[in-house]
Design an enzyme around this catalytic site. Structure first.
Site, short mmCIF file in Angstrom:
data_model
loop_
_atom_site.label_atom_id
_atom_site.label_comp_id
_atom_site.label_asym_id
_atom_site.label_seq_id
_atom_site.Cartn_x
_atom_site.Cartn_y
_atom_site.Cartn_z
N SER A 68 0.83 -1.21 0.00
CA SER A 68 0.00 0.00 0.00
C SER A 68 0.86 1.26 0.00
O SER A 68 1.99 1.27 0.49
CB SER A 68 -0.91 0.02 1.23
OG SER A 68 -1.71 -1.13 1.27
N1 SAH Z 1 -1.13 -4.13 3.55
C1 SAH Z 1 -0.49 -4.84 2.50
C2 SAH Z 1 -1.44 -4.80 1.32
C3 SAH Z 1 -1.27 -5.88 0.40
S1 SAH Z 1 -2.44 -5.89 -0.93
C4 SAH Z 1 0.82 -4.20 2.14
O1 SAH Z 1 0.92 -2.98 2.26
O2 SAH Z 1 1.75 -4.89 1.72
C5 SAH Z 1 -3.76 -6.79 -0.20
C6 SAH Z 1 -3.42 -8.15 0.33
O3 SAH Z 1 -4.63 -8.76 0.74
C7 SAH Z 1 -2.79 -9.09 -0.70
O4 SAH Z 1 -1.61 -9.61 -0.18
C8 SAH Z 1 -3.85 -10.15 -0.89
O5 SAH Z 1 -3.33 -11.44 -1.17
C9 SAH Z 1 -4.58 -10.13 0.44
N2 SAH Z 1 -5.92 -10.68 0.42
C10 SAH Z 1 -6.88 -10.51 -0.53
N3 SAH Z 1 -8.00 -11.17 -0.18
C11 SAH Z 1 -7.74 -11.77 1.01
C12 SAH Z 1 -8.50 -12.60 1.88
N4 SAH Z 1 -9.76 -12.96 1.62
N5 SAH Z 1 -7.91 -13.03 3.02
C13 SAH Z 1 -6.63 -12.70 3.32
N6 SAH Z 1 -5.88 -11.92 2.54
C14 SAH Z 1 -6.41 -11.45 1.39
#
Ligand code: SAH
Length: 220
Positions: free
Chosen positions: A69
Site C-alpha cells: 500500500s
Molecule cells: N497491507 C499490505 C497490502 C497488500 S495488498 C501491504 O501494504 O503490503 C492486499 C493483500 O490482501 C494481498 O496480499 C492479498 O493477497 C490479500 N488478500 C486478498 N483477499 C484476502 C483474503 N480474503 N484473506 C486474506 N488476505 C487477502
C-alpha cells in the site's frame, strides 16, 4: 517501542524524514503514526529491484498481482483505526508485504494478521521477525471470515476491498470496536464502522481509495 535496526543502517532515515514531511503535508497528524513510520524501514518490505523506491509515496508491486500500500494510505488507515484511543486486540486482513502489519504492530498491544497467499505470508513473517516484532501472529486463511478464535477485536483493518462489508468481521468487533475497510469495485470508499454498545453499527465514509479486491480461496 523502539525497533531494533542493527545492521539495517541509518542511511534510509533521511529519505524517510522526507516521506514523513510529505505525509504531514497531506494531512496526517497522529504523532504516534508519524513516529512509527519514521522508524520503520519500508525498503525491507520490497524486493531488491524496487527497494530504491521504498520512500516514494506510492504503492508498488510485491508479486502475485498484489501491491504494497501507498504510505499515505497506511498512515491514514492506521490513524483512522487509532483515533479513539489505544487498541489491545487487533486483526489485520491482507498481510501482503507485512509493511502495514509492522506499522500497526508498533501501535497496538497484540496483532493478528491473515493472508491468503502463502508465499507472501512467509516473506512477511521473515521481515517481521528480523524487526523483532513479536506481538504479531500470522495465519494463512481467508480474512473475509475474520479470525473468530482470537476475537472479539477492538480494531480490525482490512487492506483489500470486498464489494460489501463482510458480516463475519462486524460480528467479531467488540463493543466500541472499529473496522477500517475499503469497500467497492472500480469505485471504492474507505469506511470506518464502529460498533455501538447496543450492538448497532455507525458507518463513516473517510475518502475514495483504490485497493486490490478481497478474494476468497487460498494460494499455497
Ligand atoms: N497491507 C499490505 C497490502 C497488500 S495488498 C501491504 O501494504 O503490503 C492486499 C493483500 O490482501 C494481498 O496480499 C492479498 O493477497 C490479500 N488478500 C486478498 N483477499 C484476502 C483474503 N480474503 N484473506 C486474506 N488476505 C487477502
Amino acid at each position: 517501542m523502539d525497533l531494533d535496526l542493527q545492521g539495517i543502517g541509518m542511511t534510509s532515515r533521511r529519505t524517510r524524514e522526507r516521506l514523513i514531511a510529505r505525509l504531514r503535508e497531506k494531512g496526517i497528524t497522529d504523532p504516534q503514526v508519524l513516529d512509527v513510520m519514521l522508524a520503520t524501514p519500508r525498503h525491507l518490505f520490497l524486493d531488491e529491484a524496487l527497494a530504491h523506491r521504498a520512500y516514494e509515496d506510492t504503492s508498488l508491486p510485491i508479486g502475485f498481482n498484489q501491491t504494497i500500500s501507498q504510505p499515505y494510505t497506511v498512515a491514514r488507515m492506521t490513524e483512522a483505526l487509532l483515533a479513539a484511543g489505544p487498541l489491545h486486540n487487533v486483526l489485520e486482513v491482507g498481510t501482503g508485504s507485512g509493511y502495514q502489519t509492522a506499522v500497526l504492530a508498533q501501535c497496538v498491544e497484540r496483532l493478528f494478521s491473515v493472508e491468503r497467499i502463502r508465499p507472501l505470508q512467509e516473506k512477511a513473517r521473515t521481515r517481521l521477525q528480523r524487526l523483532k516484532l513479536y506481538n504479531v501472529m500470522l495465519r494463512h486463511s481467508d480474512g473475509g471470515m475474520g479470525w473468530p478464535e482470537k476475537g472479539p477485536f477492538d480494531g480490525i483493518l482490512v487492506t483489500a476491498a470486498p464489494a460489501e462489508v463482510p458480516e463475519e468481521l462486524l460480528q467479531q468487533l467488540a463493543p466500541l470496536g472499529r473496522l477500517v475497510i475499503p469497500v467497492g469495485g472500480d469505485l471504492q470508499q474507505l469506511k470506518r464502522v464502529t460498533r455501538q454498545e447496543d450492538g448497532s453499527y455507525v458507518t463513516e465514509i473517510l475518502e475514495a481509495v483504490k485497493f486490490v479486491p478481497l478474494l476468497s480461496g487460498l494460494v499455497r
